[in-house]
Write a protein that holds these residues in place. Structure first.
Motif, PDB file in Angstrom:
ATOM      1  N   LYS A  59       0.828  -1.205   0.000  1.00 55.22           N
ATOM      2  CA  LYS A  59       0.000   0.000   0.000  1.00 55.22           C
ATOM      3  C   LYS A  59       0.867   1.262   0.000  1.00 55.22           C
ATOM      4  O   LYS A  59       0.574   2.225  -0.719  1.00 55.22           O
ATOM      5  CB  LYS A  59      -0.940  -0.015   1.213  1.00 55.22           C
ATOM      6  CG  LYS A  59      -2.010  -1.104   1.104  1.00 55.22           C
ATOM      7  CD  LYS A  59      -3.005  -1.049   2.255  1.00 55.22           C
ATOM      8  CE  LYS A  59      -4.096  -2.087   2.085  1.00 55.22           C
ATOM      9  NZ  LYS A  59      -5.112  -2.049   3.154  1.00 55.22           N
ATOM     10  N   SER A 134      -7.838   6.420  -1.866  1.00 56.82           N
ATOM     11  CA  SER A 134      -9.041   5.867  -1.255  1.00 56.82           C
ATOM     12  C   SER A 134      -9.235   4.409  -1.664  1.00 56.82           C
ATOM     13  O   SER A 134      -9.578   3.553  -0.836  1.00 56.82           O
ATOM     14  CB  SER A 134     -10.264   6.690  -1.677  1.00 56.82           C
ATOM     15  OG  SER A 134     -11.452   6.119  -1.165  1.00 56.82           O
ATOM     16  N   ALA A 135      -8.987   4.122  -2.933  1.00 53.23           N
ATOM     17  CA  ALA A 135      -9.133   2.741  -3.428  1.00 53.23           C
ATOM     18  C   ALA A 135      -8.106   1.823  -2.777  1.00 53.23           C
ATOM     19  O   ALA A 135      -8.411   0.675  -2.431  1.00 53.23           O
ATOM     20  CB  ALA A 135      -8.991   2.713  -4.940  1.00 53.23           C
ATOM     21  N   LYS A 137      -6.592   2.166   0.176  1.00 50.56           N
ATOM     22  CA  LYS A 137      -6.836   1.961   1.603  1.00 50.56           C
ATOM     23  C   LYS A 137      -7.893   0.897   1.858  1.00 50.56           C
ATOM     24  O   LYS A 137      -7.897   0.253   2.913  1.00 50.56           O
ATOM     25  CB  LYS A 137      -7.244   3.288   2.249  1.00 50.56           C
ATOM     26  CG  LYS A 137      -6.087   4.267   2.415  1.00 50.56           C
ATOM     27  CD  LYS A 137      -6.531   5.545   3.096  1.00 50.56           C
ATOM     28  CE  LYS A 137      -5.357   6.488   3.318  1.00 50.56           C
ATOM     29  NZ  LYS A 137      -5.773   7.753   3.974  1.00 50.56           N
ATOM     30  N   THR A 138      -8.801   0.723   0.905  1.00 48.16           N
ATOM     31  CA  THR A 138      -9.866  -0.264   1.084  1.00 48.16           C
ATOM     32  C   THR A 138      -9.528  -1.609   0.432  1.00 48.16           C
ATOM     33  O   THR A 138     -10.353  -2.528   0.451  1.00 48.16           O
ATOM     34  CB  THR A 138     -11.184   0.255   0.474  1.00 48.16           C
ATOM     35  OG1 THR A 138     -10.990   0.532  -0.931  1.00 48.16           O
ATOM     36  CG2 THR A 138     -11.633   1.520   1.175  1.00 48.16           C
ATOM     37  N   THR A 140      -8.240  -5.238   0.018  1.00 44.19           N
ATOM     38  CA  THR A 140      -8.026  -6.393   0.888  1.00 44.19           C
ATOM     39  C   THR A 140      -7.131  -7.380   0.157  1.00 44.19           C
ATOM     40  O   THR A 140      -7.556  -7.999  -0.816  1.00 44.19           O
ATOM     41  CB  THR A 140      -9.359  -7.076   1.251  1.00 44.19           C
ATOM     42  OG1 THR A 140     -10.204  -6.121   1.889  1.00 44.19           O
ATOM     43  CG2 THR A 140      -9.126  -8.239   2.182  1.00 44.19           C
ATOM     44  N   CYS A 163      -9.418  -2.760  -9.040  1.00 43.97           N
ATOM     45  CA  CYS A 163     -10.061  -1.454  -8.887  1.00 43.97           C
ATOM     46  C   CYS A 163     -10.379  -0.733 -10.192  1.00 43.97           C
ATOM     47  O   CYS A 163     -10.940   0.367 -10.160  1.00 43.97           O
ATOM     48  CB  CYS A 163      -9.176  -0.542  -8.032  1.00 43.97           C
ATOM     49  SG  CYS A 163      -8.741  -1.218  -6.427  1.00 43.97           S
TER      50      CYS A 163
END
Length: 271
Positions: A59, A134-135, A137-138, A140, A163
């Protein structure tokens, strides 16, 4: 006779030693292979970080890559003068280009649209960081280690696969708003595209009407392209290409970055 037994004894010892060495060598090779399969040895499959640490590093690396790519691509001519990134007219516009080549000044109409499309991508690139962050951080990630130890663009490709559609949805309205802004000589990309299509349709009205009367194929088939969707996809393709390049730099020189996790994870992979 004593010499004979002595020589036989020596040969036996030598044979036993040679056999032992061969057995040891084979056993070592077997264990190395087993380590490679199970990931329990000291080979490349063993890593000195956890999967959670790998995910954090991924990340951080993607955020770094996006920031750098956004900064570089938002510069004037970043798209327009880069052959690998330059946004050309969609393939559906080829009939238009064929007609414009026969009209005095027609090529300049096409060139104007191309210039504005690339200016749109350059302007939009400034605002990509918040959307991508934002994408990210979410995200998984189940197997961070697999991605970290993958190819030079493994993380970028993962982000794109997971994404891309969502990013198109978020990015398209922004691209469309820029397409409507006056960019060059007080004309927007959408206006330039409309002029281009209008010129083409006007030129083809009479030949198309004649073809309809005879039941022939239209010599100037209508062109329908969602310019915002097309420009969005091309702009994102260029952005992902640059993010991938930045990821490669991080993997090559992780200690040039402030993130401790990037240094720990990617640094441990440097041979």
């Amino acid at each position: 006779m004593k010499n004979f037994f002595r020589k036989s004894f020596v040969l036996s010892v030598v044979s036993i030693i040679a056999a032992s060495m061969l057995l040891t060598s084979c056993l070592s090779t077997f264990m190395d292979s087993l380590d490679g399969v199970l990931g329990t040895g000291s080979g490349k499959s063993t890593v000195s970080f956890t999967n959670d640490e790998a995910v954090f590093a991924l990340k951080d690396a993607l955020v770094e890559g996006i920031g750098s790519a956004s900064t570089n691509l938002s510069k004037t001519d970043a798209y327009f003068k880069n052959a690998a990134l330059k946004i050309l007219l969609p393939s559906e516009a080829q009939p238009i280009l064929d007609v414009l080549n026969q009209i005095p000044g027609g090529q300049s109409l096409a060139d104007n649209v191309v210039l504005r499309l690339n200016r749109t991508a350059e302007i939009a690139a400034k605002d990509t960081v918040s959307i991508f962050t934002s994408a990210i951080k979410t995200m998984t990630i189940v197997d961070g280690i697999k991605i970290v130890t993958g190819s030079n663009t493994a993380a970028t490709q993962y982000l794109k696969n997971k994404c891309y559609d969502k990013l198109v949805t978020l990015y398209k309205p922004m691209i469309n708003s820029v397409l409507n802004k006056p960019l060059v000589m007080n004309m927007s990309a959408n206006e330039a595209w409309t002029n281009l299509v209008t010129t083409y349709n006007k030129y083809g009205q009479i030949p198309n009407a004649a073809a309809k009367l005879t039941g022939s194929a239209l010599p100037f088939p209508p062109v329908e392209v969602d310019l915002a969707k097309y420009a969005t996809e091309k702009a994102l393709d260029g952005l992902f290409l640059k993010i991938g390049e930045e990821e490669g730099k991080i993997r090559k020189n992780p200690f040039n970055y402030a993130s401790n996790m990037i240094q720990k994870v990617f640094g441990s992979l440097i041979k």
